[in-house]
Design a protein around this motif. Structure first.
Motif, short mmCIF file in Angstrom:
data_model
loop_
_atom_site.label_atom_id
_atom_site.label_comp_id
_atom_site.label_asym_id
_atom_site.label_seq_id
_atom_site.Cartn_x
_atom_site.Cartn_y
_atom_site.Cartn_z
N PRO A 28 8.19 -2.69 8.84
CA PRO A 28 7.71 -2.92 7.49
C PRO A 28 6.30 -3.48 7.50
N GLY A 29 5.74 -3.76 6.32
CA GLY A 29 4.40 -4.34 6.21
C GLY A 29 4.48 -5.86 6.20
N GLN A 75 2.11 -13.83 5.25
CA GLN A 75 1.37 -13.24 6.38
C GLN A 75 0.05 -12.63 5.91
N LEU A 76 0.09 -12.07 4.68
CA LEU A 76 -1.16 -11.50 4.13
C LEU A 76 -2.18 -12.61 3.93
N ILE A 109 0.45 -4.66 -5.85
CA ILE A 109 0.59 -3.43 -5.06
C ILE A 109 1.22 -3.72 -3.70
N HIS A 110 0.98 -4.93 -3.15
CA HIS A 110 1.36 -5.15 -1.74
C HIS A 110 2.39 -6.25 -1.47
N THR A 139 9.19 -5.16 2.52
CA THR A 139 10.54 -4.61 2.33
C THR A 139 10.60 -3.12 2.69
N ASN A 140 9.45 -2.54 3.11
CA ASN A 140 9.46 -1.11 3.47
C ASN A 140 10.32 -0.88 4.69
#
Ligand SMILES: Cc1ncc(COP(=O)(O)O)c(C=O)c1O
Length: 442
Positions: free
Chosen positions: A12-13, A18-19, A34-35, A40-41
């Motif tokens: 996942p992303g 973390q971002l 958007i991110h 969860t991807n």
């Protein structure tokens, strides 16, 4: 997770924390919309999947079977059993809302389901509530029937003094149907003095218009049906918990426990208690709604900014026409109400300017000269649909008497969409002119 090496490598992303670490600062609202759910991807598809399953396979390995009662409540996002508890699509919707609202968000089947869940959770003996959405008063009447819950008038300070610790001050801001804002700092001070919870229905001022946690809300609620959905095609409700309380293990409703020596402790945190109560009350959102919600949140800021600016311009135009004292607007419109017309809006140092620095809500109200004019105006308009609800991309007007028996029958509620504001202005103008011609013919 698809057990294909390539797929696992691509997903996942990063989670919001973390971002932040990667950028060395928080991301802006537009980027989080958007991110915030990238983590969860579970598939390389860029657009999110819609999971419709009501039930989820248990692990095949018997050694990995953990009965629900023994599951780690902190492992919320990886342990799926049954969609009345949660489903991956609503988890994704909640992940984005958690970032946008600034506290853990829990979704419900509708705004009223969220309000009901909030009252069941806080379990007050008394709730201070003002005007605003009539449905919330309806829930409080049901609770009065069940457990004798009392309501007191929010805007009467003497009545507020009847509240006791553990009671709730519920502030809707801006208010339905007039769009007028209320001062959250004032109610936070009163809540502190009285030992009460401050709950805020911020449906009319979604991000980026108002940050209720910044001004002291304990729980924020939204009818997600409105701006989060944004396209008049889904019902949803949302509660977000102030991060200060998210990990608290007290059981609210301590007013009830006064005689028995104070608040109880739970093994679950506030957020986990709310989720458990949602599982039992059964008011979860459907999968399609969760998916539509994710799709809509991507453009929340764009839509809300445009809607707020459009509303501000229309209100200014109407108020200027009234002030001019001649012409069809001055003749037919007796009053316009909106936060931008409150006296504090003109004062840069006021609570209103501080609390809503990015614009006011996209809903306002008009009082026409007579009930007949209010009943007829919607039929003269070509862009505004005549319908209840609000917050969608399309502009709506409602002769409010259609759905709320408590309001003045001359009132028209306007929910401003994302059309060009000049077209909306001209539609209103030709509508007023047509009304006047009708009146002349009769
Ligand atoms: C301010 C406010 N709160 C709550 C609600 C209830 O939301 P829902 O219709 O999603 O149950 C509404 C609905 O109009 C509302 O305007």
């Amino acid at each position: 997770m698809v057990s294909n090496g390539t797929v696992e490598k691509q997903a996942p992303g990063a989670a919001p924390g973390q971002l932040e670490a990667a950028f060395g600062r928080p991301l802006a609202l537009a980027s989080l919309s958007i991110h915030a759910d990238d983590y969860t991807n579970t598939h390389p598809a860029v657009a999110p999947p819609m999971h419709v399953s009501t039930t989820f396979r248990y692990p095949r390995n018997p050694d990995e079977l953990v009965p629900w009662s023994e599951a780690d409540p902190d492992d919320f996002e990886s342990f799926y059993i049954y969609s009345r508890e949660k489903s991956p699509t609503s988890t994704r919707y909640e992940a984005i809302l958690t970032s946008l609202l600034g506290g853990p968000a829990i979704s419900y089947a509708s705004g009223l389901a969220a309000f009901h869940a909030m009252m069941v959770f806080l379990n007050p003996r008394r709730v201070a509530i003002g005007g605003g959405y009539h449905g919330c008063h309806g829930i409080l009447r049901i609770l009065h029937k069940l457990n004798g819950l009392e309501t007191v008038e929010l805007e009467d300070d003497a009545a507020l003094a009847r509240l006791r610790p553990g009671d709730v001050i519920h502030v809707e801001t801006p208010l339905n149907p007039t769009g007028e804002a209320r001062d959250l700092e004032f109610y936070r001070r009163r809540a502190d003095e009285l030992g009460c919870w401050l709950t805020v229905d911020a449906t009319f001022a979604p991000p980026p218009l108002l940050e209720p946690f910044r001004w002291g809300a304990d729980i924020v609620m939204h009818s997600g049906t409105k701006y989060f959905g944004g396209h008049s095609d889904m019902l949803s409700g949302v509660l977000a918990v102030n991060p200060r309380w998210a990990a608290s293990r007290t059981v609210p409703g301590q007013g009830k426990k006064e005689d028995e020596g104070g608040a109880e402790e739970s093994k679950l945190t506030w957020v986990q208690q709310l989720r458990e109560e949602r599982l039992l009350l059964g008011g979860v959102m459907g999968s399609l709604e969760g998916w539509l919600g994710v799709r809509s949140l991507r453009t929340l800021e764009l839509r809300v900014q445009r809607q707020s600016q459009n509303a501000q311009r229309l209100v200014r135009w109407l108020a200027d026409e009234q002030a001019r004292g001649e012409g069809v607007v001055a003749e037919l419109v007796h009053r316009v109400q909106h936060a931008s017309l409150q006296p504090e809006a003109a004062d840069e140092g006021s609570w209103l300017a501080r609390q809503m620095p990015n614009g006011h809500g996209p809903v306002f109200a008009l009082w026409l000269a007579t009930e007949q004019l209010a009943r007829r105006l919607p039929s003269k308009l070509r862009l505004f649909h005549h319908a209840t609800s609000l917050g969608g991309v399309e502009s709506l007007v409602e002769w409010r008497a259609m759905s709320d028996s408590t309001v003045d029958r001359r009132l028209i509620r306007v929910s401003v969409g994302v059309e060009a504001w000049e077209d909306l202005r001209d539609d209103l103008l030709q509508g007023f002119q047509a009304l006047k011609e009708d009146a002349g013919d009769r």
